[in-house]
Design an enzyme around this catalytic site. Structure first.
Site, short mmCIF file in Angstrom:
data_model
loop_
_atom_site.label_atom_id
_atom_site.label_comp_id
_atom_site.label_asym_id
_atom_site.label_seq_id
_atom_site.Cartn_x
_atom_site.Cartn_y
_atom_site.Cartn_z
N THR A 187 -0.49 14.72 7.15
CA THR A 187 0.08 15.10 8.34
C THR A 187 -0.89 14.04 9.27
O THR A 187 -2.13 13.98 8.91
CB THR A 187 -0.18 16.27 8.74
OG1 THR A 187 -1.53 16.80 8.44
CG2 THR A 187 0.85 17.24 8.22
N GLU A 332 5.64 19.04 7.54
CA GLU A 332 5.40 20.45 6.75
C GLU A 332 6.54 21.12 6.56
O GLU A 332 6.84 22.00 5.75
CB GLU A 332 4.54 21.38 7.54
CG GLU A 332 3.05 20.77 7.55
CD GLU A 332 2.61 20.06 8.72
OE1 GLU A 332 3.49 19.43 8.97
OE2 GLU A 332 1.66 20.28 9.22
N LYS A 441 -1.65 23.68 31.00
CA LYS A 441 -1.71 24.93 31.52
C LYS A 441 -2.41 24.94 32.91
O LYS A 441 -3.36 24.49 33.13
CB LYS A 441 -2.73 25.78 30.36
CG LYS A 441 -2.16 27.39 30.46
CD LYS A 441 -2.66 28.25 29.29
CE LYS A 441 -2.20 29.45 29.27
NZ LYS A 441 -2.85 30.36 28.09
#
Ligand code: AMP
Length: 546
Positions: A187, A332, A441
């Site tokens: 990955t 994945e 956020k």
């Protein structure tokens, strides 16, 4: 649990060598067309490719490669890469596709972590490998080149054609358990070391069967398929298995992935279906517009790996009549997780509603289960409005990483945390709002960077865009919009803000817009937000004076 009554069907292990056997037997004349590194076009049938893949197996066995050993490739999409692929997997060895866009130190790290014994590389990567050769575990190097084009090298490398010449075309394949390891792909993790995803024969065969479906890739023997997505990016999204299984003709673009080169192959080879990340399509659309071209043969384009911008969807579908399939997946997941599209309930809906829906990452095919959970792990409702961590389960979803890296990656019920934040709507369609680590956020609420980027990308003067969260004393974080303008264009701040107005919540409006010459891309062609955050920290992103 003991079986009360055993079924009486044959035991036919699901091993990927059977896919190429099938292609050679049933679709033996179908071609794999490759643009070689020198630009020349090479054609080979599945039958001949099958024989040469068997010769690769014989060559590997002569070098002492046994089941479970790792054979690495560092190569663009091409027929000889396919031969190595099946030649390795067919004898139970494990094919490790290395991404050549990784930093040299990362290549050293993963080749050692994987304990690669053989490396088969394109001639263009010889200087790269020579520079790190002393740090690699490789015993044998093979260069993909014709004899008369073999580059001088310090690797003691064999020429690919010499390596396989005269070898047995009948080397036996298969005969091992379907759960045996088959392929290895690291990955492109942006934090910590990369992690190895180890596919099994069974997971790859089942993934290919799933991908063949009508609402998935929908590939058949009348298709001409060009995987622009590289074979080192999560198995070229399964296409090196799906195409021979279906008997589809394949067109391999090699190293030239710019708009002009892609167009030329799509047109001359009459490609009906193709797939790549959005940045590739931005290049192609630019080329089409600039030269007033069209693509009469192309029916479908799969766009995934990063969110599909509305401007790309509309350009393909409305301007060129080419269907867009938006795909979400990850290494994945082998990699397919969902495909965008319309459920029957929306078949007659307004075009704008359909577009909104098609921009979502979409519906999981049979074999992938999805759910979203809150911070306590409680499942959230599928109301299209409750973003949460996205979890996945299925026959081609990773159950752990090579060598146990990352620890236990499944929860008690066997769910894998994708690291994405998403909603699921009442049609079952999933929509990614962000990668968890890219989430902005602000005042305790999430702002979707993808929504901001998509709106801005619809401006003709914007070549690429990224929204990142930057620290703010009151709100924790506020969005910063970074824009790469088209050459010669300079969209004004207020034009971009006008585009965002009404399409995103008011408080999502970026505090600042900065321009950059080129938005940095990661090794699989996606926007590298880690790098952008770094540039911001270093004070290298500045607002223009307009
Ligand atoms: P990789 O394993 O390198 O292909 O990266 C997988 C990640 O890419 C996913 O977890 C998502 O964060 C992102 N990704 C892939 N496809 C999409 C998509 N269609 N929309 C948004 N993000 C995507």
């Amino acid at each position: 649990m003991e079986i009360e009554m055993q079924g009486l069907m044959q035991h036919w292990p699901l091993t990927v060598d059977k896919i190429l056997d099938h292609a050679a037997r049933v679709h033996g004349d179908a071609e794999v067309v490759t643009r070689r590194l020198g630009g020349d076009i090479h054609r080979i049938s599945y039958a001949a490719l099958h024989d040469r893949a068997k010769q690769v197996s014989a060559a590997l066995m002569a070098q002492g490669i046994r089941p479970g050993d790792r054979v690495a490739t560092l190569a663009w999409n091409g027929e000889r890469h396919m031969e190595c692929w099946y030649g390795t997997m067919g004898i139970g060895a494990v094919l490790h596709t290395i991404n050549p866009r990784l930093h040299a130190d990362q290549i050293v790290w993963i080749a050692n972590h994987a304990a690669d014994r053989v490396l088969v590389l394109d001639a263009c990567f010889v200087p790269l490998i020579e520079s790190i050769r002393d740090r690699l575990p490789i015993e044998h190097y093979v260069i993909i080149a014709d004899r008369d084009a073999m580059p001088a090298n310090d690797l003691g490398a064999l020429c690919y054609e010499d390596w396989i010449a005269g070898r047995d075309t009948g080397t036996p394949w298969g005969g091992f358990d379907e759960n045996a390891a088959c392929g290895l792909c690291y990955t492109s993790g942006t934090t910590g070391n990369p992690k190895g995803v180890l596919y099994s024969h069974r997971s790859n065969v089942l993934h290919a069967m799933m991908a063949l479906g009508r609402d998935v890739l929908n590939i058949g023997r009348n298709d001409v398929v060009m995987p622009v997505v590289p074979m080192f990016h999560a198995n070229a999204w399964g296409m090196a298995f799906v195409c021979p299984a279906a008997g589809a003709r394949m067109v391999m673009p090699g190293a030239q992935l710019d708009g002009a080169s892609i167009y030329e192959l799509l047109d001359s080879e009459r490609v009906t279906m193709t797939a790549a990340v959005p940045t590739v399509w931005i290049g192609l659309l630019h080329h089409l517009r600039e030269h007033g071209l069209c693509l009469p043969w192309l029916k479908r384009v799969v766009i995934g790996g990063a969110a599909l911008p509305e401007a790309i969807l509309r350009a393909f579908e409305d301007d060129y009549g080419i269907e867009v399939i938006h795909g979400w997946g990850m290494t994945e997941l082998s990699p397919m997780g969902t495909l965008g599209g319309l459920m029957p309930a929306l078949a007659d809906a307004d075009r704008d509603i359909q577009v909104r829906q098609k921009l979502k990452q979409g519906i999981p095919p049979f074999g992938v289960e999805l759910k979203i959970v809150d911070e306590d792990g409680e499942e959230l409702p599928a109301d299209g409005n409750s973003p949460g961590r996205l979890k996945a389960r299925g026959f081609a979803v990773a159950g752990g990483y090579l060598d146990g890296d990352g620890g236990d990656v499944l929860d008690a019920d066997g769910w894998f945390d994708t690291g994405d934040v998403a909603t699921i709507d009442n049609h079952g369609a999933m929509q990614i709002t962000d990668r968890a680590k890219d989430v902005i956020k602000s005042g305790g609420e999430w702002i979707s960077s993808i929504d901001i980027e998509n709106a801005v990308l619809s401006h003709a003067g914007v070549a690429n865009a990224a929204a990142i969260g930057v620290p703010h004393p009151k709100w924790d974080e506020r969005p910063l919009l970074i824009v790469q303008a088209e050459p010669g264009a300079r969209p004004a701040d207020h034009e971009l803000r006008d585009l965002l107005e009404g399409r995103i919540a008011r408080w999502w409006m970026p505090d600042e817009i900065v321009f950059i010459d080129a938005i940095p891309l990661g090794p699989t062609g996606k926007v590298n937000k880690l790098k952008l955050r770094e540039l911001h920290r270093e004070g290298k992103l500045r607002a223009p004076l307009n």
